[in-house]
Design a protein around this motif. Structure first.
Motif, PDB file in Angstrom:
ATOM      1  N   ASP A   1     -27.130   0.774  38.974  1.00  0.00           N
ATOM      2  CA  ASP A   1     -28.125   0.455  37.954  1.00  0.00           C
ATOM      3  C   ASP A   1     -28.105  -1.056  37.701  1.00  0.00           C
ATOM      4  N   LEU A   2     -29.002  -1.503  36.802  1.00  0.00           N
ATOM      5  CA  LEU A   2     -29.165  -2.939  36.580  1.00  0.00           C
ATOM      6  C   LEU A   2     -27.871  -3.586  36.095  1.00  0.00           C
ATOM      7  N   ASN A   3     -27.198  -2.946  35.148  1.00  0.00           N
ATOM      8  CA  ASN A   3     -25.974  -3.522  34.589  1.00  0.00           C
ATOM      9  C   ASN A   3     -24.862  -3.615  35.637  1.00  0.00           C
ATOM     10  N   SER A   4     -24.749  -2.569  36.449  1.00  0.00           N
ATOM     11  CA  SER A   4     -23.678  -2.581  37.452  1.00  0.00           C
ATOM     12  C   SER A   4     -23.948  -3.617  38.542  1.00  0.00           C
ATOM     13  N   LEU A   5     -25.239  -3.875  38.852  1.00  0.00           N
ATOM     14  CA  LEU A   5     -25.558  -4.902  39.848  1.00  0.00           C
ATOM     15  C   LEU A   5     -25.117  -6.272  39.366  1.00  0.00           C
ATOM     16  N   VAL A   6     -25.408  -6.588  38.092  1.00  0.00           N
ATOM     17  CA  VAL A   6     -25.006  -7.877  37.527  1.00  0.00           C
ATOM     18  C   VAL A   6     -23.481  -7.974  37.475  1.00  0.00           C
ATOM     19  N   SER A   7     -22.832  -6.866  37.061  1.00  0.00           N
ATOM     20  CA  SER A   7     -21.377  -6.869  36.977  1.00  0.00           C
ATOM     21  C   SER A   7     -20.743  -7.055  38.348  1.00  0.00           C
ATOM     22  N   ALA A   8     -21.283  -6.386  39.369  1.00  0.00           N
ATOM     23  CA  ALA A   8     -20.739  -6.506  40.723  1.00  0.00           C
ATOM     24  C   ALA A   8     -20.884  -7.921  41.254  1.00  0.00           C
ATOM     25  N   SER A   9     -22.056  -8.541  41.029  1.00  0.00           N
ATOM     26  CA  SER A   9     -22.244  -9.920  41.492  1.00  0.00           C
ATOM     27  C   SER A   9     -21.262 -10.856  40.793  1.00  0.00           C
TER      28      SER A   9
ATOM     29  N   PHE B   1     -18.531 -12.978  42.888  1.00  0.00           N
ATOM     30  CA  PHE B   1     -18.648 -14.435  42.816  1.00  0.00           C
ATOM     31  C   PHE B   1     -17.400 -15.068  42.217  1.00  0.00           C
ATOM     32  N   SER B   2     -16.758 -14.376  41.262  1.00  0.00           N
ATOM     33  CA  SER B   2     -15.573 -14.940  40.613  1.00  0.00           C
ATOM     34  C   SER B   2     -14.408 -15.086  41.588  1.00  0.00           C
ATOM     35  N   HIS B   3     -14.388 -14.255  42.649  1.00  0.00           N
ATOM     36  CA  HIS B   3     -13.319 -14.332  43.638  1.00  0.00           C
ATOM     37  C   HIS B   3     -13.576 -15.398  44.702  1.00  0.00           C
TER      38      HIS B   3
END
Length: 781
Positions: free
Chosen positions: A61-69, A73-75
């Motif tokens: 879903d939209l929230n999980s896509l943002v969270s996954a990115s 990216f943080s790594h």
């Protein structure tokens, strides 16, 4: 690649692009990303469109896509506060929503996230959004882009049930009037009542403009007018028909909007064509055709750039070299626009620059880094190949690292070696294009040095294929070209104005007109250059290889001669030491040679006699000489009791021994004086040690003399190699300054002399310098 979905019930997909170097790291992160962001799936696939690139496809879903990115990216970044970059995929159908009307959406995203966003073509079904900014800013931009991609389209109620649908014939009701706002926020008068249909014809060339991308332009016209607008399939000559259905006053407004859209297209065409724009202004001012013809004399006509006047089936190779910051990359970009039909409004970027940092022609693997203009931005040679379909010819331009880099002569040497290594990959070369900034009036010394360096780096035969391109100079250079160190076959001048301005919307019409003229002139100049080099005779690139082979042989052997001279000096010093030690050992051996001592001693000797006598066996005493009894050679005989030496006693009167110890013999003992030598063994050991050491040193001395002879022969052989390489180099490249190259080795030796503290070492270094100077003067003088 997975398709993008916009249905609320179905999962959403976010595509991201990464360099191949991150693949292993992201493969290891897959489970962690799924666990932390609660996405349903994550896939890693190779890109079908770019080398060394892969896609990360996340489903959720939209929230999980943002969270996954965010997790991914943080790594991958070291400092969350530093500027970085991320690239995500946008479906082709959603690009319009991301950009928005007149760029409102993408401007809002940039402002809210404080990022820079550039959207470029990636595949037939998607585009890539490159986002530059901080970690937090990029995540904000990604979230807003995802929301726009999967946002449900907003349609007004009048569009849900279009007002232009045909209704059954009935008595016309009394019109009702109400004020509502369309999707652009404009108040429109909404009527209900009888509808009419009108048709308007437009040229076929204008249909795409009116429809817009994915019919966004047509949707805009419908929203603003409140009418239904359909494009008919029929074609009348070169015209096509739009059918407009709605209330009478709205239909008239819609037709005016269509005319207005078409007029905007005409204005854009006039703005892009300087001659058409000037003709229009002349007509508006009421000026005559004679004035117009007079004005045309000052406007260069745009020739058909796609038709090159060249032979067919050619393979033209050119090397582009120049000073750091001279405009080589911009020159390559002009070539790219010439061959790939670029325009002032749609430039093709093969090499990113500070003004145009986004590469549009991604099939080129450039090596550019946006650094200071003092440093060479091109790190390695890169070949750009263009095809001319009409002549079935190919043109290859080799972009090279800049010469005159502020990092020093060593960097220039490294760059020149890279150029030679790339050139020899091609059997022949047509031209050496030297790009020089023609506006550098104050830097003629630097220009001369750079061009001299370039000239000296080329074989003499290649000088006939030199072309000088002066950038940033539409007519002539700001310095005397004849004062430079080269004589080019041809000199071309061109300006770079079109690649110095990014936002054409801020220009006035007069400025835009001048910029278009500059662009047209540059394209014409590029055509002249391409045609000129295609007619030049080729040069075999083996000359480059032979030239630099001889340069390296001379330099390496001169450096080898320095090492051999140092070795020779060390051997001479060693030989001198060995000889001194041997002489010392010999002197020590002489000092210890008296290890024998002579003395006189008394010894008993036996003398043969013609008779026999009585002798004592205990002490060899002669007890009775000339014995007259029977001869008895054995002891213990009783005969000796009657010997005269016994007398009347039981013991001998001479030796005092009993008769049993006596015997007869025909030899008698006599006392004699003798001289004997006694050996002093401690002294002898010292003598032998120094003697052996002297022998060892004699062998070592002999070996040193042989080594010395071998090194002297090696030095002569090295001199011969240098002499041969220099002679070959003078034939291939007489302008090459070999003395400057070899002088560097001498300078190193002189620097070593300055820092040397020991007198002995200073003496050796002076000897090395002296011999090197002799070689230098004999071979290069």
């Amino acid at each position: 690649m997975r398709s993008w979905r916009s249905s609320e019930a179905e999962p959403k997909v976010l595509g991201m692009l990464f360099s191949e170097i991150f693949r292993d790291h992201l493969e290891n992160l897959k489970q962690e990303v799924k666990a932390q962001s609660l996405i349903s799936e994550i896939k890693i696939e190779d890109s079908k469109y770019f080398d060394n690139t892969f896609e990360v496809l996340i489903t959720g879903d939209l929230n999980s896509l943002v969270s996954a990115s965010s997790v991914i990216f943080s790594h991958l970044i070291a400092d969350p506060l530093s500027e970085t970059q991320m690239e995500i995929l946008i479906p082709e159908t959603s690009v319009g929503k991301i950009i928005g009307i007149e760029g409102t959406n993408i401007s809002r995203i940039r402002e809210n996230s404080r990022t820079k966003i550039a959207i470029n073509k990636y595949s037939p079904t998607s585009q890539a959004a490159k986002i530059d900014g901080t970690f937090e800013g990029i995540l904000k931009a990604v979230q807003q882009i995802i929301e726009l991609i999967y946002e449900k389209p907003k349609r007004s109620s009048s569009l849900a049930k279009p007002a232009y649908q045909k209704r059954p014939n009935s008595a016309a009701p009394r019109p009702k009037i109400s004020n509502k706002c369309n999707s652009f926020g404009e108040k429109v008068q909404m009527e209900t009542g009888p509808e009419i249909t009108k048709m308007i014809t437009v040229p076929q060339s204008a249909v795409g403009w009116i429809l817009g991308k994915h019919k966004a332009g047509l949707q805009k016209l419908e929203d603003r007018s409140g009418c239904g607008i359909n494009l008919q399939d029929s074609v009348v000559g070169e015209m096509m028909i739009f059918e407009v259905t709605g209330q009478p006053n709205k239909v008239n407004a819609a037709m005016e909007l269509i005319k207005e859209s078409y007029n905007k297209l005409r204005m854009n065409e006039i703005d892009q064509n300087p001659e058409a724009r000037i003709r229009k202004n002349r007509r508006n001012k009421g000026e005559s055709e004679e004035d117009e013809e007079e004005e045309k004399k000052f406007i260069p006509r745009i020739k058909n750039k796609s038709r090159l006047n060249i032979r067919r089936n050619q393979k033209v190779v050119s090397l582009v070299i120049g000073q750091t910051g001279s405009g080589k990359s911009t020159f390559i970009n002009y070539l790219t626009n010439f061959f790939r039909k670029g325009t002032l409004n749609n430039k093709k970027i093969a090499i990113p620059t500070k003004t145009f940092p986004n590469q549009t022609e991604r099939d080129f693997k450039h090596t550019e880094r946006l650094l200071s203009s003092d440093h060479s931005q091109t790190n390695n040679c890169c070949a750009y190949e263009f095809a001319d379909p009409e002549s079935s010819s190919t043109f290859t331009f080799i972009d090279s690292p800049g010469i005159g880099d502020t990092r020093g002569v060593d960097q220039d040497e490294e760059n020149i070696q890279k150029i030679v290594s790339e050139v020899v990959n091609y059997p022949d070369i047509n031209a050496i294009i030297i790009v020089q900034n023609g506006s550098e009036a104050r830097n003629t010394t630097t220009v001369k040095y750079t061009l001299s360096k370039l000239k000296n780096s080329l074989p003499s035969l290649v000088e006939k294929n030199l072309i000088l391109v002066l950038t940033n100079s539409a007519v002539s250079a700001n310095f005397n070209v004849n004062s430079l160190q080269i004589v080019p076959r041809e000199t071309f001048t061109m300006d770079n104005n079109a690649f110095n301005i990014t936002n054409l919307q801020n220009l006035s019409r007069s400025q835009l007109h001048q910029l278009q003229l500059s662009w047209n002139s540059s394209m014409e100049k590029i055509k002249e250059i391409v045609e000129f080099i295609s007619k030049m005779n080729t040069v075999n690139t083996k000359l480059f290889k032979e030239m630099w082979s001889n340069i390296n042989i001379a330099k390496q052997n001169f450096h080898l001669a320095k090492l051999q001279l140092i070795n020779l000096s060390n051997l001479k010093e060693k030989l001198e030491n060995v000889r001194g030690q041997r002489e010392l050992s010999l002197n020590e051996a002489i000092a210890y040679q008296n290890f024998k001592k002579t003395q006189t001693i008394e010894q008993t000797e036996w003398i043969d006699i013609p008779y026999y006598s009585t002798v004592c066996s205990n002490d060899d005493s002669l007890c009775h000489e000339r014995w007259g009894l029977n001869y008895t050679p054995d002891k213990n005989s009783s005969i000796f009791t009657g010997c005269a030496c016994m007398g009347r006693s039981p013991n001998c009167t001479v030796c005092k021994c009993g008769h049993n110890s006596h015997y007869h013999t025909n030899r008698i003992p006599r006392k004699v004086q003798k001289t004997v030598e006694n050996i002093l063994y401690d002294v002898k050991r010292q003598h032998d040690k120094h003697k052996a050491r002297a022998n060892e040193l004699q062998i070592e001395e002999s070996n040193c003399e042989k080594d010395l002879k071998n090194v002297e022969n090696s030095i002569e052989d090295t001199k011969r190699k240098i002499r041969t390489a220099v002679q070959n180099l003078r034939e291939i490249a007489p302008n090459y300054n070999m003395a400057e190259e070899i002088d560097g080795v001498l300078q190193q030796a002189r620097m070593q002399l300055k820092i040397e503290k020991l007198l002995e070492q200073r003496t050796k270094t002076r000897l090395v310098i002296k011999v090197l100077e002799e070689i230098y003067n004999n071979l290069l003088g």
